[in-house]
Enzyme design. Structure first.
Site: not given
Ligand code: RB5
Length: 149
Positions: A9, A66, A68, A99, A134
């Site tokens: 993203d 993304c 996180t 696994h 597994h």
């Molecule tokens: C975008 O701001 C952020 O929320 C997205 O990239 C991600 O981290 C969501 O889990």
């Protein structure tokens, strides 16, 4: 190995660019499903593109990045046939292939640096599923998709 499917993203454009540069220099083939611009977008749309590519047999493994890595992994794990793992270390990347037979790797640009992300990706892409005991557990995980709760 089929080309990997990759997408991000807006929050992970830079990390995706670093990963693609790394794959270009190491000869890893990929299909880039976007996003291609800085404009705010919704990560589930991109998770779906990569998961569809896997389910359509175009790719065996995918990478989603993304902010996180968590949103992408949540979205991907709602798609049939997908076992997505959000990794911030190389040990987890190795063992989620050994696994869990994970087929999608998720990472966060706001969490880890590009160097570590490239190492994690290399390990993920170059480690095979161990099978054996597994396999039973992976089959149980996939059977959860069929259950109604
Ligand atoms: C975008 O701001 C952020 O929320 C997205 O990239 C991600 O981290 C969501 O889990």
């Amino acid at each position: 190995m089929k080309p990997i499917a990759i997408a991000c993203d807006h929050a992970a454009l830079n990390l995706k660019a670093e990963l693609l540069k790394h794959f270009d220099s190491t000869g890893v083939e990929y299909v880039d499903y976007g996003t291609y611009e800085n404009k705010s977008c919704n990560y589930p749309d991109y998770a779906e593109k990569v998961c569809d590519a896997i389910n359509e047999g175009k790719s065996e493994l995918g990478i989603l990045v993304c902010g996180t890595g968590i949103g992408m992994s949540m979205a991907a794990n709602k798609c049939k046939g997908i076992r997505a793992a959000c990794c911030t270390d190389t040990f987890s990347a190795r063992f989620t292939r050994l696994h869990n037979d994970a087929n999608v790797l998720c990472m966060g640009e706001r969490v880890i640096g590009a160097g570590l992300a490239c190492d994690i990706a290399d390990i993920f892409l170059n480690t095979a599923f161990e099978g054996g005991r597994h396999q039973t557990r992976v089959d149980m995980v996939m059977a959860l998709e069929q259950k109604r709760k």
